[in-house]
Every structure is written in C-alpha cells, then in structure tokens.
Design an enzyme around this catalytic site. Sequence first.
Site: not given
Lengths: 397, 397
Positions: A113, A184, A209-210, A356
């Site tokens: 990311f 990560d 938050y995912k 996605r």
Amino acid sequence: MTDFTATRAAFHLPEGMIYLDGNSLGPLPKAVAARVAQTVTAEWGDHLITGWNACGWMDMPARLGDRIGRLIGAEPGHVVVGDTLSIKVFQALAAALKLNPDRRVILSDTGNFPSDLYMAEGLISLLGPDYELRLVAPEEVETSITDDIAVTLITEVDYRTGRKHDMAALTAKAHANGVVTIWDLAHSAGALPVDLAGAKADFAVGCTYKYLNGGPGAPAFIYVSPRHADMALPALSGWLGHDSPFAFDLDYTPGAGIARMRVGTPPIVQMAALDAALDAWDDVDMADLRARSIELSDRFIAGVEATCPDLILASPRDATQRGSQVSFRFADGYAAMQALIAHKVIGDFRAPDIMRFGFTPLYLNEQDIDAAIEILANIMRDRLWDTPEFKQRKAVT
Amino acid sequence: MTDFTATRAAFHLPEGMIYLDGNSLGPLPKAVAARVAQTVTAEWGDHLITGWNACGWMDMPARLGDRIGRLIGAEPGHVVVGDTLSIKVFQALAAALKLNPDRRVILSDTGNFPSDLYMAEGLISLLGPDYELRLVAPEEVETSITDDIAVTLITEVDYRTGRKHDMAALTAKAHANGVVTIWDLAHSAGALPVDLAGAKADFAVGCTYKYLNGGPGAPAFIYVSPRHADMALPALSGWLGHDSPFAFDLDYTPGAGIARMRVGTPPIVQMAALDAALDAWDDVDMADLRARSIELSDRFIAGVEATCPDLILASPRDATQRGSQVSFRFADGYAAMQALIAHKVIGDFRAPDIMRFGFTPLYLNEQDIDAAIEILANIMRDRLWDTPEFKQRKAVT
C-alpha cells in the site's frame, strides 16, 4: 463450528444493498451504537476526567490490543491499539532499523500500500541519504531477501490483487539473512488466520476499520515480538509510552515492552466503537472463517467468469494464494464499478483498472454472491456502465 | 457581548459537581450525543464506504481545522485536524528543522509539557547526535533565543503554573535571530485569544479535548503559516497528505499547503464529536472570554488566599501573565486534591506539589467559584485530606 448466520445478524446491513467492500470499511455492528452512546453520555458525560480510571479508558489500548492479538496469533500483552496505520508503520520501521544498525536497506514491493512506502520515504528523509527503500515486484521479494537488507516492510495481502505472501517462509528466509521483518496486516487481520508467533514475525501493524469493522477512522494496532519488545525504541516517543507518564519527567524512559509503542492520548470514543465491534469475533474460529471466505470467493470467480468474459481475473486463481478479496481487471473498470454501485452492489475501484470485491463471511452468504454476480453480469452484458455519468471520475472514490 | 448563561446551558454538568478540570478534559456538550449517534447509525450504518464522499468525512480534517483556526487567529485554510498532539509536535518539529537546515539546536523550556520534549528526543534519535534539545527555565527563554537556535518549541501556557509566554515578543525575537517558531497551544486554544497570523507564528499545534471540549482522545490540530505551507515537509508523509491520495502512486508528492500535514485515515466518529462541540463557540467573542476567565480566576485566588494560608500561589499573580488556570503549591497537594474530588470539586494534581484548577467561562460562574472556595477552605481548615486513603497515590491520576 462457527455460526455465520448468528454473526450476520450482528450487523446492520442496509436493505437491498450487497456490500462487497468490507475490505475497505466494514459495516456497522449493531452493538456499536449503544456502546458509543454509553461512552459519550454515561462515561464522558458523568465521569469526566475521572473516566480515565473509573471507566477503564487508560487500559483500552492494551486491552483492545489483546483482543486483536488473539485473531493474529500474537502472544498476550504484545499488541497495542492507537494512532493510524501510517503512524504505526513509521514507528515499527524506525524501531526495526535501530535493531539492525549496520544495514541501510528497507526492502518492500510494488504491491505494498503506497502509504507504507511514503512513510518509509519520510523516515529516510530524517535518517539521511545512505538509507535506501528498495522496491521489487511482489514475486521477487523472496529472492531479494539478501544479507544487505536491514528490514522487510511487506503487506501480507496485496491491496489491489489480493495476492498473499507466505509469511512463515519469508520470515524464515529473512532471519536466515539477518533481516528484521515488519508485516502489514491491513488486509489480513480478520480476513484469514494469522500466526505471528508461529511465524516468528518481528513486528506487525494493521488497521481495524476493514475486516474488524471498527468504523471510519478506527485506530491502528502494532505488534512487537517478545524477543524485541524491551529493546525496540519507538522513535515516536510520546508521554503515554513513557515508563511513568504521570511523573512528568523531563527525560523519556520507555515503558516496559509494548507499552512504549503508545504515543499520545488514545481516542476513547473510537476505541469504544472498536471494542463493541470486536464482540462479533468472540465465537469465530479463524479456520472456519478462512474456509467460508474461500467458498464465497471461488463462487464469485466462477460466476463472474461464466457471465462476464470482459473481466480478467487479477487475483491468484489458487485460493490459498489469496487473501479474502477478489479483483478483476477491466479497462473501463471505474465506470463499471460506478454502475454496479448504482445498482446497490458495493465494491471499489483501484487505479488503473482494478475492480475489487471483498468477501467477509461474518455477514455475507451465497445469496449475496449469486445476486451480485447476476447484477454485474447484466451491467456487463448491456454495457450499462457506458454512460458519461459513470465514466466521469470523481476526485475521491 | 457573549451570553455565558447560554453557553453554560449547552453543557451536561453532573448535578452537584463543580468541574474545575476543563483544562484537562472538557465536559460533554449536549449536542455531541445526537451528532455522534447520527454519524454512527445514519452515516456509517447506512452509507458505509460511500460516507467518505456522501457524508463529507473526507473534508472534516480541513473543515474542523478552519473552525479551530478562527479561535486561534489562523488564516483560513491553514489548519488541519488529526492524530494526537504528540504526533503533531513531531511533524511540526521535523518540518521546522528542515526549513532551517544549517542549525542544530531546538530550544525549549522546562515548563513545557514533557511529551513535547520526548517527541523532540525521539526525532533527534533519528536525525543524529549533532542535534541538540536545549532546555532552559521558562523565564530564560527570551534571552536564550540566539542565532544558533534552529527552532523554538514552546508551549504558550505552562501546564503546571499557568504562566503565559508572550507569543508576539518571542516570535519577533526568534525571527530577528533567524529562528523558526513552533507554538504548542494545548492550554491556549479556547482558553484565551490567540493571534497566530498577527504574531507571525511559523507553526502551531494543539489539542481539542481540553478547552475545546472535543471529548476523551479528541484529535489534535496543526497550523503552518502561509509563508511555509508549500515548503514545509511533513516527515510523517502519509497517503492522505499526498497530492493525489487515490492515484496510489509509488512515490510521495506532498499535497498543496496544509493538506500535506494530514497523515492517515481520520477518526470520523471522534471528529463528529469535536464538530458538535465546536458549535458552543459560534457566538463566543474571545475578548469576552478572556475578561470572564480573569474575573473567575482572580475571584478564586482572592478567596483561596483569604481562607487557605497553607496554599501558596504557583501561578503569576498578574492575570495578563497567566492562561486560564490557577495553581497552588501544597506539600500534601495530592491528598488535598483527592479530598476535594471526594467532595465533588474536581481539579487535578501535577507532581510534585501542584494543585491545578481550570477556569472555563463557557460553563463556570461565580456561584461555582464561591462554592469551590468554601469546600476547599473546609478541607484545609479541618485537615480532611490527612487520611491514609487520600494520601495513597494511585498509579494514574
């Protein structure tokens, strides 16, 4: 056996929406609203400053850390929650480089990311130009782990393609070469089984938050292996990581173990939301979750490939090589995703051409997958995406 | 003329409690609960990922920054909200040092909040040993601003004594010596008029959970002067500070101006609480606030000195030299504060012997002050603090 009907019932899912974007922002667990209201009204409202002790606020970073730790195979007492993932990347990277003081190269990959890479750039801007961020293709990471590397900074699951690195194998190779590892877990925590202790990972960071459904801007977490926890220096040495924060010493003395990775005053309202969201995980077996995630993802791939010949699978076909998302390439993917969202199937788009979709067994089932496939197939067949409205990109997606 | 009866009515103040600790954590504004509930249930719950655009989440750091900017004399578009104060100190300091590349000394004072000093230490641990954190007594700051100093890192109002630095004079002297200034407004924002633009301050940082009543762990803010905003490098270079965050470039390009001081995903629930809390400031004139703060503080000093001969004023007697708090020294101050809290007058204690009281005109009035004085006088006269229970210190106060 995990009861996924029960976990689904724990979420607020808007009527008529099929939400395949829990890999970006998880939906609202029903328990959150009451818990947040209690924290605001009863805790802050009635206890005010004394809430730090009386309501257990001060312990939340470590307590929530342990709740997450259980899901990622961390040893108890070695995870704390706080800040954002970017900040935790910086902190892990600064600490890891200090543990390997004779080396200067950070190895990462082009599937990482971008914020992880930006934070590495920023750290290098402070450390000086003899440090190097070395970027290789994801498939080249293993062969690029050589004995001049100081630290690997790798996101286990690629945010675009869903390709999953082999954490145990890469960590073993890193250690054989004297390299410190940072993992990560942004697209791993809550998405698939993670075994940090078993893999002998050195550092790990992630967001909540995912797949963990902590809400927009929920705090991040950091793990430091027990092997390093009392030696690792946080660089972002804030007062709540001090050995004795309320002594107000003029000099910094790091707290014991993971406590030193705390920085400033923790976001209590946001942590209360996360705490309630984590309740959904209490009876979830991560092996069950993984099996179900693969079932749903494979079903989606098969359905899309059977009905949408223009979409090219961008994720590994072998489910064991993926995280819990599936991506397809399509040149007009941005417009197609806008059309899909207009039809209440929510996925997202990542430049340049990636559509996605996240598969989150806690609240998705076969009916959702089949309905999403049908809607997507209609959009592709009838070119419903091919309108000026859908093709016009907004600044933020 | 500001209507302080109206502002008081905007707060939830527990029955029977006199709250003199708004300089540590402000009380709950009544508007917050509904706003937070709306953000959780209607925004996150129903909009999910699309909330970032549909609900204006992405703009909150800048929008809230401007709301705070108005209270601290910042130019519009030059404040953003996010992270914690410690993180913002680090970011400001790293950027300020880069703007003064030929110098190596950070000047601060022993009255600064320790976390600011710890963050400077942490930054120096990255930059190397030729950098120096030079600490002087608060009264010596002015004479210590010399042309070898790179950056001053000064908290305007001393967290223990309430002593206030002269921002305009120190900034002018700093600039005359080629020094870049960072002002920590933790005990200034919402406490007294601040004129960053007028003083030509270079950087400023602050928190929002004290006088601004944003709630436990509310996010911090950072100001960068328009003179530097497009040159200052954030060091903590996260994706939301990128010029084009959703392009997902592999290289970092800083955003325009203050936008680059954003780091990671902003804490939306906490920001919603802050946004509602800031409503209380809409009709407040800062000059009125200052006059009222001085009235209340002077009244408290006079009352305490008339009735509690053992308490020695630790704050400047001249109100123009103070922030919006008053502190007294007392060897058994910890126990005395515990006794006071048991009698529902809430102040706090700061080692080694400081009893600290905040005066916040938004919700305090003369009756509160007189009642607090009377209770404190009784405790001191009858030595109600002199019990084993009150003398035993807890780990966290």
